[in-house]
Scaffold this motif. Structure first.
Motif, PDB file in Angstrom:
ATOM      1  N   LEU A  45      46.603  17.720  41.743  1.00 51.49           N
ATOM      2  CA  LEU A  45      47.323  18.698  40.661  1.00 51.49           C
ATOM      3  C   LEU A  45      46.609  18.776  39.239  1.00 51.49           C
ATOM      4  N   ARG A  46      46.118  17.345  39.053  1.00 52.57           N
ATOM      5  CA  ARG A  46      45.380  17.736  37.709  1.00 52.57           C
ATOM      6  C   ARG A  46      43.938  18.657  37.863  1.00 52.57           C
ATOM      7  N   ASN A  47      43.285  18.248  38.683  1.00 58.58           N
ATOM      8  CA  ASN A  47      42.153  19.412  39.135  1.00 58.58           C
ATOM      9  C   ASN A  47      42.556  20.643  39.141  1.00 58.58           C
ATOM     10  N   PHE A  48      43.314  20.597  39.951  1.00 58.52           N
ATOM     11  CA  PHE A  48      43.877  22.159  40.047  1.00 58.52           C
ATOM     12  C   PHE A  48      44.282  22.912  39.026  1.00 58.52           C
ATOM     13  N   LEU A  49      44.870  22.255  37.953  1.00 63.33           N
ATOM     14  CA  LEU A  49      45.390  22.899  36.732  1.00 63.33           C
ATOM     15  C   LEU A  49      44.167  22.952  35.735  1.00 63.33           C
ATOM     16  N   THR A  50      43.357  22.055  35.600  1.00 61.72           N
ATOM     17  CA  THR A  50      42.472  22.045  34.494  1.00 61.72           C
ATOM     18  C   THR A  50      41.156  22.090  34.731  1.00 61.72           C
ATOM     19  N   ARG A  51      40.998  21.809  35.972  1.00 60.65           N
ATOM     20  CA  ARG A  51      39.371  21.791  36.399  1.00 60.65           C
ATOM     21  C   ARG A  51      38.935  23.112  37.175  1.00 60.65           C
ATOM     22  N   THR A  52      39.787  23.629  37.972  1.00 56.60           N
ATOM     23  CA  THR A  52      39.650  24.707  38.919  1.00 56.60           C
ATOM     24  C   THR A  52      39.937  25.902  38.524  1.00 56.60           C
ATOM     25  N   HIS A  53      41.485  25.742  38.224  1.00 54.31           N
ATOM     26  CA  HIS A  53      42.198  26.966  38.421  1.00 54.31           C
ATOM     27  C   HIS A  53      42.734  27.389  36.865  1.00 54.31           C
ATOM     28  N   LEU A  54      42.176  26.994  35.916  1.00 54.18           N
ATOM     29  CA  LEU A  54      42.786  26.984  34.462  1.00 54.18           C
ATOM     30  C   LEU A  54      42.696  28.448  34.163  1.00 54.18           C
ATOM     31  N   GLN A  55      41.315  28.965  34.310  1.00 53.46           N
ATOM     32  CA  GLN A  55      41.218  30.487  33.902  1.00 53.46           C
ATOM     33  C   GLN A  55      41.689  31.394  34.654  1.00 53.46           C
ATOM     34  N   ASP A  56      41.937  30.756  36.106  1.00 57.26           N
ATOM     35  CA  ASP A  56      42.609  31.889  36.897  1.00 57.26           C
ATOM     36  C   ASP A  56      44.259  31.996  36.480  1.00 57.26           C
ATOM     37  N   LEU A  57      44.755  31.014  36.263  1.00 60.51           N
ATOM     38  CA  LEU A  57      46.237  31.241  35.760  1.00 60.51           C
ATOM     39  C   LEU A  57      46.372  32.129  34.603  1.00 60.51           C
ATOM     40  N   ILE A  58      45.453  31.822  33.569  1.00 61.04           N
ATOM     41  CA  ILE A  58      45.461  32.726  32.494  1.00 61.04           C
ATOM     42  C   ILE A  58      45.277  34.132  32.865  1.00 61.04           C
ATOM     43  N   GLU A  59      44.324  34.385  33.606  1.00 68.41           N
ATOM     44  CA  GLU A  59      44.108  35.777  34.127  1.00 68.41           C
ATOM     45  C   GLU A  59      44.825  36.325  34.888  1.00 68.41           C
ATOM     46  N   THR A  60      45.698  35.422  35.925  1.00 73.40           N
ATOM     47  CA  THR A  60      46.729  35.964  36.640  1.00 73.40           C
ATOM     48  C   THR A  60      47.776  36.590  35.855  1.00 73.40           C
ATOM     49  N   THR A  61      48.141  35.687  34.898  1.00 73.47           N
ATOM     50  CA  THR A  61      49.187  36.186  34.133  1.00 73.47           C
ATOM     51  C   THR A  61      48.909  37.353  33.306  1.00 73.47           C
ATOM     52  N   ALA A  62      47.828  37.260  32.778  1.00 72.91           N
ATOM     53  CA  ALA A  62      47.660  38.556  32.120  1.00 72.91           C
ATOM     54  C   ALA A  62      47.639  39.896  33.099  1.00 72.91           C
ATOM     55  N   GLN A  63      46.973  39.667  34.078  1.00 67.48           N
ATOM     56  CA  GLN A  63      46.543  40.939  34.859  1.00 67.48           C
ATOM     57  C   GLN A  63      47.728  41.226  35.846  1.00 67.48           C
ATOM     58  N   ILE A  64      48.258  40.226  36.167  1.00 69.23           N
ATOM     59  CA  ILE A  64      49.656  40.518  37.245  1.00 69.23           C
ATOM     60  C   ILE A  64      50.828  40.872  36.697  1.00 69.23           C
ATOM     61  N   HIS A  65      51.153  39.464  36.107  1.00 74.66           N
ATOM     62  CA  HIS A  65      52.470  39.567  35.525  1.00 74.66           C
ATOM     63  C   HIS A  65      52.857  40.187  34.548  1.00 74.66           C
ATOM     64  N   TYR A  66      51.890  40.274  33.613  1.00 73.66           N
ATOM     65  CA  TYR A  66      52.118  40.938  32.273  1.00 73.66           C
ATOM     66  C   TYR A  66      52.173  42.571  32.712  1.00 73.66           C
ATOM     67  N   GLU A  67      51.002  42.895  33.446  1.00 74.01           N
ATOM     68  CA  GLU A  67      50.762  44.340  33.631  1.00 74.01           C
ATOM     69  C   GLU A  67      52.211  44.870  34.500  1.00 74.01           C
ATOM     70  N   SER A  68      52.634  44.144  35.299  1.00 76.85           N
ATOM     71  CA  SER A  68      53.742  44.785  35.780  1.00 76.85           C
ATOM     72  C   SER A  68      55.036  44.675  34.917  1.00 76.85           C
ATOM     73  N   PHE A  69      55.032  43.868  34.118  1.00 77.59           N
ATOM     74  CA  PHE A  69      56.105  43.875  33.097  1.00 77.59           C
ATOM     75  C   PHE A  69      55.766  45.042  32.071  1.00 77.59           C
ATOM     76  N   ARG A  70      54.628  45.232  31.723  1.00 82.67           N
ATOM     77  CA  ARG A  70      54.116  46.200  30.752  1.00 82.67           C
ATOM     78  C   ARG A  70      54.378  47.698  31.612  1.00 82.67           C
ATOM     79  N   SER A  71      54.126  47.722  32.758  1.00 84.07           N
ATOM     80  CA  SER A  71      54.454  49.144  33.313  1.00 84.07           C
ATOM     81  C   SER A  71      55.852  49.496  33.442  1.00 84.07           C
TER      82      SER A  71
END
Lengths: 323, 459
Positions: free
Chosen positions: A276-302
């Motif tokens: 879990l720790r590696n997933f959150l911090t070492r590999t997918h941290l940037q991915d999480l931030i991006e997905t929030t911005a690109q997918i969830h935020y975009e759908s909300f925005r639209s």
């Protein structure tokens, strides 16, 4: 000549000699290091599942206090008291601004209907605050990002299946935020029980069509796809949290000590905290931030902008009719 | 058991009543007096006698104060009474109904199987309600019923989730009450819930609101035994703190959980055992019905983790042994007694009061049927006499009224008669006047009465 000569995929050519634009990565890094990173994580789960302890274990520091009810005459907390705690952790010159949002009182009452509403509302409020800041005419250069990047959902280790309230909440949450399910206090399950439980949980989540992070995307390459698959097999992570150290083989490690055994939190055979720790911090941290911005935020925005356009069109119509 | 006993019937009384009660109707020389003897408690059997058994009887008096303790001259043999009770109750078998309540996934089924060392039922989501099993050990038969409560606390809205449980318990009380009120009470089946084991989730903080609500509603109807489920999740200090907080929560809300009662004249060992048990409430238990290999090579009941093996039967590891001791080995009868004597009686009193049945004192007075009949007749006659008097009065009243009325009309008639007479007289006079005048001389005015109407009365 009306035809454009731009082909779909530009050809890759290599320069004759070293130009030096590969130092852009370092330039970006330098910029980003100065700015620091922002990560917002939310923990959702019933009281007493070890949420605060797990966060403290994840980031190896005492960030939040456990909010259990200690005295008998204190009322159990309400979910309306959702607050964000900010901390800044520095590691090797990288500054991480961490926002932890705890959701006290979820599932605590006898009647838990609608207990997820404040949580979903909070998430949407963050999106809407960001949208508003984006839409102003004179906006800041760098908008502070309070959108929730990751939501850790804590599952009770019953060994049977998910509870109805868990399914209801997960369904609502998966639409607005990246959800990472976690089996809390997994030291109450033996290995076989854990495997069976995970299967059942994943089957139920699939049956209810709940989308979990990580999502599949086209631009991932082979390695990343493999990594994602491995993560998907391991979901939900069976974790154990501990802030205290115990001595194992003469070395102090974080763990829990009983009369009949000692659990090492960082041992892969004992629990999946490391993953879990590696997933959150070492590999997918940037991915999480991006997905929030690109997918969830975009759908909300639209959705918001469409609604805005509709309402303004209706308003215009109304004024046109009246005049 | 007392050593050196032999069957020696002295005509000094047979025991009546169920195991645990000890009201013996001694067949003493004076047959109609009812002696109160002390209840045979499981602890000691005090040697004492009734004065009646020794020959000096108080005929017809009920001993209200403590009977005098006397020493026996020689061995009589009623110290064999416990054995007689024992034999009879072993023959009849025992009954015990336990109810397990808790959210799903806390290990209720596993704990029941662990307690009674048999696979009483499979742990799944829908066990049949009220499973009945008869198990036997050393010739003692136990009819064990385990009432499961699936789905408790599993919904999003758990309001009234205790209602089906409360209804079930009360229904069992009602069934027993009905049995008691039957004409033929030989076969009493005791299906009342004797113990309710409540499973608390091992959060480590304190009781959840649903736990408190449930316990508040049920502690007056059933013996509550709270246990901390899946206690292998917590370390020792966490368990200690958790237990403290649970107990303070329970005290704060005034919830009465089952306390093993203390008797004064028990032996040291039992007292110590009891204290140990009490100190561990609520029990932190772990259940397991499978055998695993422990690190030192034994095969034990327990759970095997990558970091260690927890043994269910080891007192250091968890409180399962204490729970089993309390529930099965030492206090099963206490639980049954408490249910029967306290909980059931309270329920019965409340229910009968609510139905409007009050304590009828006249039932206990001696009634002589002849006297009662005479009484009734006298009452009846008195009633009749009263009615008669009343009617007479009414009659007289009416007669008086009528008389008064008649008198009045008589008077009126007389009045009228006189008036008419006067009027006639006057008219006659006038007529005579006129006649004289006419005879004396003719008047110039013609009288209207020229047409002489003769209406004279009797002239």
């Amino acid at each position: 000549m009306a035809t454009s000569m731009v082909s779909s995929q530009p050809e890759e050519i290599s320069a004759a000699s070293y130009v030096g634009f590969d130092s852009i990565t370092r330039q970006i890094e330098h910029k980003l290091l100065k700015r620091g990173f922002q990560f917002n994580v939310m923990v959702v789960g019933q009281t007493g599942l070890g949420k605060s302890t797990l966060i403290n274990t994840l980031f190896a520091s005492h960030l939040i206090d456990s909010k259990g009810r200690i005295e008998p005459d204190i009322q159990p907390r309400q979910t309306t008291e959702i607050h964000a705690l900010s901390h800044v952790i520095v590691e090797n010159g990288v500054r991480l601004k961490l926002n932890i949002i705890d959701t006290p009182g979820y599932g605590d009452n006898v009647n838990n209907e609608g207990c997820w509403d404040p949580i979903v509302k909070y998430i949407k409020d963050q999106h809407s605050a960001y949208l508003r800041k984006e839409l102003t005419a004179m906006r800041d250069r760098h908008i502070p990002d309070t959108r929730i990047h990751c939501c850790l959902f804590f599952i009770n280790p019953t060994g049977h299946t998910l509870k109805p309230i868990d399914i209801a909440v997960l369904r609502k949450l998966a639409e607005v935020v990246n959800v990472v399910p976690v089996i809390a206090k997994s030291d109450s399950l033996t290995l076989e029980e854990r495997a069976i439980f995970k299967q059942r949980v994943m089957a139920e989540l699939q049956y209810n069509q709940i989308r979990l992070f990580p999502f599949d995307a086209d631009e991932l390459d082979e390695e990343e796809l493999q990594l994602n698959d491995r993560i998907k097999e391991m979901l939900p992570f069976a974790v154990v949290g501990s802030e205290r150290s115990v001595i194992i083989d003469g070395k102090p490690v974080r763990g829990r000590k009983n009369r009949w055994g000692v659990i090492n939190v960082e041992d892969e055979r004992h629990c999946e905290f490391i993953y879990l720790r590696n997933f959150l911090t070492r590999t997918h941290l940037q991915d999480l931030i991006e997905t929030t911005a690109q997918i969830h935020y975009e759908s909300f925005r639209s959705k918001q902008l469409l609604a805005l356009k509709e309402s303004s069109a209706k308003a215009q119509q109304a004024t046109a009719v009246s005049t | 058991m007392s050593e050196g006993y032999y069957e020696h019937s002295n005509g000094n009384g047979t025991t009546n009543g169920t195991y645990g009660e000890g009201r013996s109707n001694a067949a003493s020389p004076n047959g109609d007096s009812l002696h109160n003897s002390r209840a045979i408690s499981p602890s000691g059997y005090p040697v004492k006698t009734e004065p009646g058994l020794n020959g000096n009887a108080n005929a017809g008096s009920v001993q209200a104060q403590q009977p005098a303790r006397k020493k026996l001259a020689s061995w009589v043999g009623f110290s064999n009474l416990p054995n007689q009770v024992h034999r009879r109750s072993v023959r009849r078998g025992f009954q015990f109904v336990a109810m397990v309540v808790g959210e799903s996934g806390l290990g209720k089924s596993t704990l029941i199987n662990t307690l009674f060392e048999t696979k009483l039922y499979q742990p799944k989501n829908v066990p049949a309600p009220g499973e009945d099993r008869e198990i036997e050990e050393n010739g003692v038969r136990l009819k064990l019923t385990v009432v499961d409560t699936p789905g408790f606390g599993d919904f999003v809205n758990n309001d009234e989730s205790w209602k089906p449980i409360v209804d079930n318990i009360e229904a069992r009380f009602d069934a027993y009450l009905e049995q008691e009120n039957r004409v033929n009470r030989l076969k009493l089946v005791d299906n009342r819930v004797h113990a309710c084991i409540y499973f608390i989730q091992p959060t480590g903080h304190s009781l959840k609101p649903i736990d408190i609500e449930f316990m508040r509603r049920l502690h007056t109807k059933v013996n509550l035994i709270p246990v901390i489920a899946k206690a292998d999740t917590m370390t020792d200090d966490e368990i200690v703190l958790f237990k403290q907080r649970i107990l303070s929560d329970i005290a704060h809300h005034g919830i009465r959980i089952f306390q093993p009662p203390q008797y004064e004249n028990e032996d040291e060992e039992t007292i110590q055992e009891n204290e140990e048990i009490i100190s561990k409430v609520p029990f932190a238990v772990v259940g397991s019905d499978t055998l695993v290999n422990s690190p030192d090579g034994r095969q034990v009941r327990g759970r095997a983790y990558p970091w260690g093996v927890i043994e269910v039967d080891n007192e250091d590891h968890c409180d399962f042994v204490k729970l089993r001791q309390m529930l099965v080995r030492t206090h099963m009868e206490e639980l049954r007694e408490h249910t029967n004597d306290v909980l059931y009686e309270n329920y019965r009193t409340d229910k009968l009061k609510a139905m409007g049945v009050s304590q009828d004192e006249t039932v206990f007075k001696e009634t002589n049927p002849a006297a009662k009949q005479a009484e009734e007749r006298a009452l009846h006659e008195a009633k009749l006499a009263k009615m008669e008097a009343e009617m007479k009065m009414v009659f007289q009243q009416k007669v008086q009224e009528k008389e008064a009325k008649l008198k009045q009309s008589e008077e009126e008639l007389y009045l009228r008669h006189r008036e008419m007479k006067d009027a006639l007289e006057k008219q006659r006079q006038e007529l005579e006047d006129k006649k004289r005048r006419i005879e004396s001389g003719r008047p110039l005015t013609p009288e209207k009465g020229s047409q002489k109407k003769r209406f004279g009365l009797g002239k």
